[in-house]
Design a protein around this motif. Sequence first.
Motif, PDB file in Angstrom:
ATOM      1  N   GLN A 277      32.852  57.493  41.482  1.00 25.57           N
ATOM      2  CA  GLN A 277      33.882  56.635  42.071  1.00 25.57           C
ATOM      3  C   GLN A 277      34.148  55.421  41.202  1.00 25.57           C
ATOM      4  OE1 GLN A 277      32.811  55.100  45.903  1.00 25.57           O
ATOM      5  NE2 GLN A 277      34.887  54.436  46.403  1.00 25.57           N
ATOM      6  N   ALA A 278      33.074  54.836  40.673  1.00 24.69           N
ATOM      7  CA  ALA A 278      33.250  53.670  39.812  1.00 24.69           C
ATOM      8  C   ALA A 278      33.997  54.050  38.544  1.00 24.69           C
ATOM      9  CB  ALA A 278      31.893  53.060  39.484  1.00 24.69           C
ATOM     10  N   ARG A 279      33.655  55.180  37.993  1.00 23.87           N
ATOM     11  CA  ARG A 279      34.361  55.612  36.792  1.00 23.87           C
ATOM     12  C   ARG A 279      35.833  55.893  37.084  1.00 23.87           C
ATOM     13  NH1 ARG A 279      29.646  59.768  34.696  1.00 23.87           N
ATOM     14  NH2 ARG A 279      28.365  58.211  33.588  1.00 23.87           N
ATOM     15  N   SER A 280      36.127  56.498  38.225  1.00 23.14           N
ATOM     16  CA  SER A 280      37.536  56.760  38.583  1.00 23.14           C
ATOM     17  C   SER A 280      38.304  55.461  38.772  1.00 23.14           C
ATOM     18  CB  SER A 280      37.589  57.597  39.868  1.00 23.14           C
ATOM     19  OG  SER A 280      36.962  58.852  39.674  1.00 23.14           O
TER      20      SER A 280
ATOM     21  N   LYS B 225      47.450  49.328  31.254  1.00 24.38           N
ATOM     22  CA  LYS B 225      48.339  49.764  30.172  1.00 24.38           C
ATOM     23  C   LYS B 225      49.814  49.708  30.615  1.00 24.38           C
ATOM     24  CE  LYS B 225      45.086  52.807  27.746  1.00 24.38           C
ATOM     25  NZ  LYS B 225      44.788  54.206  27.344  1.00 24.38           N
ATOM     26  N   ALA B 226      50.079  50.130  31.855  1.00 25.40           N
ATOM     27  CA  ALA B 226      51.456  50.072  32.352  1.00 25.40           C
ATOM     28  C   ALA B 226      51.951  48.641  32.434  1.00 25.40           C
ATOM     29  CB  ALA B 226      51.533  50.753  33.716  1.00 25.40           C
ATOM     30  N   ASP B 227      51.110  47.735  32.897  1.00 30.59           N
ATOM     31  CA  ASP B 227      51.496  46.314  32.961  1.00 30.59           C
ATOM     32  C   ASP B 227      51.753  45.765  31.561  1.00 30.59           C
ATOM     33  OD1 ASP B 227      51.242  46.420  35.686  1.00 30.59           O
ATOM     34  OD2 ASP B 227      49.219  45.529  35.745  1.00 30.59           O
ATOM     35  N   ARG B 228      50.921  46.183  30.617  1.00 32.00           N
ATOM     36  CA  ARG B 228      51.135  45.684  29.256  1.00 32.00           C
ATOM     37  C   ARG B 228      52.454  46.199  28.692  1.00 32.00           C
ATOM     38  NH1 ARG B 228      48.775  47.664  24.483  1.00 32.00           N
ATOM     39  NH2 ARG B 228      49.570  49.655  25.309  1.00 32.00           N
ATOM     40  N   ASP B 229      52.733  47.480  28.936  1.00 33.23           N
ATOM     41  CA  ASP B 229      54.006  48.030  28.434  1.00 33.23           C
ATOM     42  C   ASP B 229      55.202  47.340  29.089  1.00 33.23           C
ATOM     43  OD1 ASP B 229      52.506  49.719  26.903  1.00 33.23           O
ATOM     44  OD2 ASP B 229      52.652  51.436  28.283  1.00 33.23           O
ATOM     45  N   ARG B 230      55.126  47.095  30.403  1.00 32.77           N
ATOM     46  CA  ARG B 230      56.225  46.413  31.094  1.00 32.77           C
ATOM     47  C   ARG B 230      56.399  44.991  30.576  1.00 32.77           C
ATOM     48  NH1 ARG B 230      54.658  47.567  35.633  1.00 32.77           N
ATOM     49  NH2 ARG B 230      53.453  45.686  36.144  1.00 32.77           N
TER      50      ARG B 230
ATOM     51  N   ALA C 259      42.447  44.754  27.734  1.00 37.01           N
ATOM     52  CA  ALA C 259      41.229  44.718  26.934  1.00 37.01           C
ATOM     53  C   ALA C 259      39.980  44.735  27.825  1.00 37.01           C
ATOM     54  CB  ALA C 259      41.222  43.484  26.048  1.00 37.01           C
ATOM     55  N   ARG C 260      40.071  44.067  28.956  1.00 38.60           N
ATOM     56  CA  ARG C 260      38.931  44.085  29.874  1.00 38.60           C
ATOM     57  C   ARG C 260      38.702  45.467  30.482  1.00 38.60           C
ATOM     58  NH1 ARG C 260      41.187  39.126  31.591  1.00 38.60           N
ATOM     59  NH2 ARG C 260      42.043  40.150  33.445  1.00 38.60           N
ATOM     60  N   GLN C 261      39.753  46.208  30.680  1.00 38.53           N
ATOM     61  CA  GLN C 261      39.632  47.520  31.306  1.00 38.53           C
ATOM     62  C   GLN C 261      39.253  48.615  30.312  1.00 38.53           C
ATOM     63  OE1 GLN C 261      39.679  47.942  34.511  1.00 38.53           O
ATOM     64  NE2 GLN C 261      40.148  45.779  34.862  1.00 38.53           N
ATOM     65  N   GLU C 262      39.284  48.329  29.044  1.00 35.09           N
ATOM     66  CA  GLU C 262      38.992  49.336  28.035  1.00 35.09           C
ATOM     67  C   GLU C 262      37.505  49.423  27.716  1.00 35.09           C
ATOM     68  OE1 GLU C 262      41.424  48.311  24.743  1.00 35.09           O
ATOM     69  OE2 GLU C 262      43.130  49.527  25.432  1.00 35.09           O
ATOM     70  N   GLY C 263      36.599  48.750  28.490  1.00 39.27           N
ATOM     71  CA  GLY C 263      35.151  48.800  28.243  1.00 39.27           C
ATOM     72  C   GLY C 263      34.509  50.130  28.592  1.00 39.27           C
ATOM     73  N   GLY C 264      35.124  50.940  29.437  1.00 41.77           N
ATOM     74  CA  GLY C 264      34.578  52.250  29.796  1.00 41.77           C
ATOM     75  C   GLY C 264      33.250  52.117  30.554  1.00 41.77           C
ATOM     76  N   GLU C 265      32.144  52.768  30.052  1.00 36.43           N
ATOM     77  CA  GLU C 265      30.832  52.779  30.708  1.00 36.43           C
ATOM     78  C   GLU C 265      30.206  51.390  30.783  1.00 36.43           C
ATOM     79  OE1 GLU C 265      29.234  55.222  32.220  1.00 36.43           O
ATOM     80  OE2 GLU C 265      30.930  56.576  31.869  1.00 36.43           O
TER      81      GLU C 265
ATOM     82  N   ALA D 208      42.264  51.604  36.878  1.00 32.71           N
ATOM     83  CA  ALA D 208      42.574  50.223  36.482  1.00 32.71           C
ATOM     84  C   ALA D 208      43.027  50.165  35.036  1.00 32.71           C
ATOM     85  CB  ALA D 208      41.346  49.341  36.698  1.00 32.71           C
ATOM     86  N   LEU D 209      42.445  50.991  34.191  1.00 26.81           N
ATOM     87  CA  LEU D 209      42.854  51.022  32.787  1.00 26.81           C
ATOM     88  C   LEU D 209      44.286  51.513  32.656  1.00 26.81           C
ATOM     89  CD1 LEU D 209      42.139  50.707  29.789  1.00 26.81           C
ATOM     90  CD2 LEU D 209      41.229  53.048  29.858  1.00 26.81           C
TER      91      LEU D 209
END
Length: 402
Positions: A170-173, A183-188, A239-245, A178-179
Amino acid sequence: MQDDPSLPLADCGKATPKHPTASRSRPTDLYHRLKLWRVPLLMVFLFTGAVVGMYFQPPLLRTFFGMTGLEPGAGTGKPIAVPPLPPDAAPAPPPPSVTALGRLIPEGDVVRLAAPYGAGDARISRLLVRVGDKILEGQPIAELDSLQHYRTAVAAATANVAAKEAALDQARSAVSAALAEAKADRDRAASAANLARNEANRIGDLFSRGVATQATLDRAEAAAVQAARELDRAEAHLARQEGGESQPDVALAARQLDVARAELASAEGDLSRGQVFAPQAGRILALHVGVGERPGTDGIASLGTTERMEAELEVYQTDIERVAPEQDVTLSSAALAEPLTGKVTKIGLEVERQSILSANPAANTDARIIRVTVALDPDSSARASGLTGLEVTGRIETGRSQ
């Protein structure tokens, strides 16, 4: 003067002379001289008798010495007239064998299975073997009444691991979602920033031609700056959401899963406290408890490798120097139709007190012995496989070894 009738002699009225006359003293002196010659004769007679007595030692003299406890020549350090002692005889050769008492044991001795560590007051709920059964290494022998408790603990730990795995998924999902949203917010934000910058450039061109007012230009420039700031914020969030594990939520869920798995491993380890397993292959020789009983100091069962039998002999410490490996041994007992044979394989290194006693009431019960192990040959081992603990008398052939 008249004679006194009470006196033994007649009183003549004359005094008797003190010294005898010469005529009377002369025979008396001669008599004494003749008597002195007997003294040297007596000395010669005594000396001759002593010599004869010491040399011949007649029965009467021996009887006298026997009655008085005296010994000829005991009064001097160098006696004479005593027959010399015979020379020391050569020591008798040692017998060609050593005899010792012992008992039959399986190879490696009998193993007593005790209750597992931490069993506490647990009792036997189920016996899985019978006397005489052949078992394999690791085979379960018995179950304790605490086994169900440990199984429940394992089931609970397993469910907890599954829950923690689901939480990690669940945390990974959530992080993945969120990632994607970041990305969508950054593109917008990037599109809005580009649009605002183009609009500001267009207004600036119109202002330079005098078509647009200063206020319109300022509003366009402010909108472009605001759009650029929104783009920076969106990129930081991405950038904060791209940390993965390494995301905090994912890392926390992963550590919680590790704890759950450790608890499961501990519960599975405790599961062995509810069962008794065979440490080696062999045969069940005896069961010391029944269902519903708590194991005592004798343990739960005894097992041994009866396919390969041995004998443990208790050799006196005075005979051990004559025993060596590979010497032939013959074992006998009233319970055996024929003697068993084998060879010495191991000699102990410790002197112990004898534990196997002879039926002879005059036998030494406090002897010191060294344990000697004898490996039986295949035929003797097969005949002795059902006689574990039988007391035997072993004869070790010390005269030859192979």
